[in-house]
Design an enzyme around this catalytic site. Structure first.
Site, PDB file in Angstrom:
ATOM      1  CD  GLU A 125      29.958  51.731  36.715  1.00  0.00           C
ATOM      2  OE1 GLU A 125      30.332  52.458  35.778  1.00  0.00           O
ATOM      3  OE2 GLU A 125      29.795  52.155  37.874  1.00  0.00           O
ATOM      4  CG  HIS A 148      33.104  47.395  38.858  1.00  0.00           C
ATOM      5  ND1 HIS A 148      34.121  48.049  39.527  1.00  0.00           N
ATOM      6  CD2 HIS A 148      31.958  47.872  39.398  1.00  0.00           C
ATOM      7  CE1 HIS A 148      33.599  48.869  40.418  1.00  0.00           C
ATOM      8  NE2 HIS A 148      32.288  48.782  40.368  1.00  0.00           N
ATOM      9  CD  GLU A 178      49.555  34.585  44.395  1.00  0.00           C
ATOM     10  OE1 GLU A 178      48.808  34.713  45.379  1.00  0.00           O
ATOM     11  OE2 GLU A 178      49.351  33.789  43.483  1.00  0.00           O
ATOM     12  CG  HIS A 219      33.379  52.579  43.101  1.00  0.00           C
ATOM     13  ND1 HIS A 219      32.532  53.350  42.348  1.00  0.00           N
ATOM     14  CD2 HIS A 219      32.940  51.307  42.929  1.00  0.00           C
ATOM     15  CE1 HIS A 219      31.615  52.584  41.776  1.00  0.00           C
ATOM     16  NE2 HIS A 219      31.847  51.335  42.105  1.00  0.00           N
TER      17      HIS A 219
HETATM   18  O1  2HA Z   1      26.686  47.822  39.564  1.00  0.00           O
HETATM   19  O2  2HA Z   1      29.099  48.549  41.146  1.00  0.00           O
HETATM   20  O3  2HA Z   1      29.746  50.857  40.056  1.00  0.00           O
HETATM   21  C1  2HA Z   1      26.832  48.707  40.621  1.00  0.00           C
HETATM   22  C2  2HA Z   1      28.204  49.215  40.677  1.00  0.00           C
HETATM   23  C3  2HA Z   1      28.422  50.543  40.123  1.00  0.00           C
HETATM   24 ZN    ZN Z   2      30.832  49.652  41.602  1.00  0.00          ZN
END
Ligand code: 2HA
Ligand code: ZN
Length: 280
Positions: A125, A148, A178, A219
């Protein structure tokens, strides 16, 4: 063959506070159940003076080309998680799972200064991370972290809640007192897209122009902040609200009451934050 001094140097890097932070954080995220297998990735802008105490920027192990130039990040240092690496394993094998990079002067490649042993690559990513860093740095010169993760309840909520940025944000705000104080700008949502591409990277970064949390339906979530702790705390707060929503809405009768719009306004006033005017 590496000389002993270089091997010793590589060992010392593991003691760097920013490496320790990455090891602790990835492990915590895995234990929370957010980062199964190779799920999740982190990139963290390092200051030159904190890096040069541990690595020699002249000793480039490999140069990895980028398929999108990032001139705005030229000469910046990063520590990143590796592509295909498991958050579970970062703590026990940091040199394989993490990499310290410097973006070249032209911004079209990164120089590997430490880690990603065994020909590892930076996170898949990386486009989303780098373009988001550029967007956040425009808003906040102290910005440093993009994170992420596959936060479970945030993902679950994208299956049951309307995928509208305003109503999704307001629902999160109304689940925990909060929330409006921690993310007064609310969250942003992308449509479902294929991960790991420049397209999802650009779309994420566009949303990051005026928000620090971007949800990828079915996701996970992207968070941005000035430190690892702050970014983790931001995602943790949204995830907690999503968990409360999923628990409460699963019960017979669903959610019977929540924090009202007036109470949200009172909170914003009391804590001196400006909630997104389009949302409240
Ligand atoms: O690194 O989370 O979005 C693997 C992931 C791809
Ligand atoms: Zn991911």
């Amino acid at each position: 063959m590496k000389i002993i001094q270089e091997l010793e140097q590589d060992q010392l890097v593991v003691n760097a506070p920013f490496v320790q932070e990455m090891m602790e954080t990835t492990y915590n995220m895995w234990r929370l159940g957010w980062d199964e297998r190779n799920g999740g990735n982190i990139s963290y802008i390092l200051k030159e003076d904190e890096v040069i105490g541990y690595v020699n920027p002249e000793r480039v192990l490999r140069t990895i080309s980028l398929d999108f130039p990032v001139v705005e990040l030229a000469n910046k240092y990063f520590i990143v998680t590796g592509s295909g690496k498991y958050f579970k394993n970062v703590k026990s094998n940091p040199a394989e799972c993490l990499g310290i990079l410097k973006v070249t002067n032209d911004g079209d490649a990164v120089e590997l200064l430490w880690g990603l042993t065994g020909d590892g690559k930076p996170t898949s990513e990386l486009p989303s991370h780098f373009i988001s860093h550029i967007a956040r740095l425009r808003q906040d010169e102290k910005h440093r972290v993009i994170m992420h993760t596959h936060a479970t309840n945030i993902i679950a909520m994208t299956f049951t809640h309307e995928l509208d940025e305003k109503s999704f944000s307001k629902t999160l705000w109304k689940m925990c007192t909060e929330c409006i104080v921690v993310f007064p700008e609310g969250i942003r949502l992308l449509p479902w897209m294929v991960p790991g591409t420049n397209e999802i990277g650009k779309a994420t970064a566009e949303k990051m122009e005026d928000a620090r949390l971007v949800i990828w339906p079915f996701h996970g979530i992207f968070g941005a902040g000035e430190s690892i702790d702050e970014t983790f705390g931001l995602i943790e707060t949204a995830e907690k609200a999503a968990q409360v929503y999923m628990l409460a809405s699963a019960h017979r009768g669903g959610i019977s009451q929540d924090i009202t719009d007036q109470q949200l306004a009172d909170l914003a006033k009391a804590f001196n934050v400006e909630p997104n005017k389009n949302y409240l």
